[in-house]
Scaffold this motif. Sequence first.
Motif, short mmCIF file in Angstrom:
data_model
loop_
_atom_site.label_atom_id
_atom_site.label_comp_id
_atom_site.label_asym_id
_atom_site.label_seq_id
_atom_site.Cartn_x
_atom_site.Cartn_y
_atom_site.Cartn_z
N ARG A 64 32.82 38.18 35.44
CA ARG A 64 33.83 37.84 36.43
C ARG A 64 35.19 37.61 35.78
O ARG A 64 36.22 37.97 36.34
CB ARG A 64 33.40 36.57 37.19
N GLN A 72 38.51 43.12 39.60
CA GLN A 72 37.93 43.79 40.75
C GLN A 72 38.96 44.76 41.31
O GLN A 72 40.15 44.64 41.06
CB GLN A 72 37.57 42.76 41.82
N THR A 78 41.26 36.61 39.49
CA THR A 78 40.20 35.64 39.72
C THR A 78 40.70 34.22 39.45
O THR A 78 41.78 34.02 38.88
CB THR A 78 39.00 35.92 38.80
#
Length: 89
Positions: free
Chosen positions: A30, A35, A41
């Motif tokens: 992550r 993304q 994030t």
Amino acid sequence: METILPFVTLAVFALALLVVAVLLLLRRRRSTLPQEQGWLTDDMVEQIIDLGVLSERQVPEEALDLPEISREEERFWSETWDEPDRYWD
């Protein structure tokens, strides 16, 4: 009962180790892979707050539209500003 106890302890330890490994893998994935949509994030925001920058490998090449940023900056600084109210003098 005494013969099963070492196997149960080993199974619980192995399960805990597996859970920790999965959590670390998800956290690393992550924080390092942007993304496609909404790539920034929470970990990246924390890094910006702490360090002031992101590493180049964390920012997708198409994430920043530099000409658009330049136009917006020019537009911002060319705006006229209202004079302050006399009440605040």
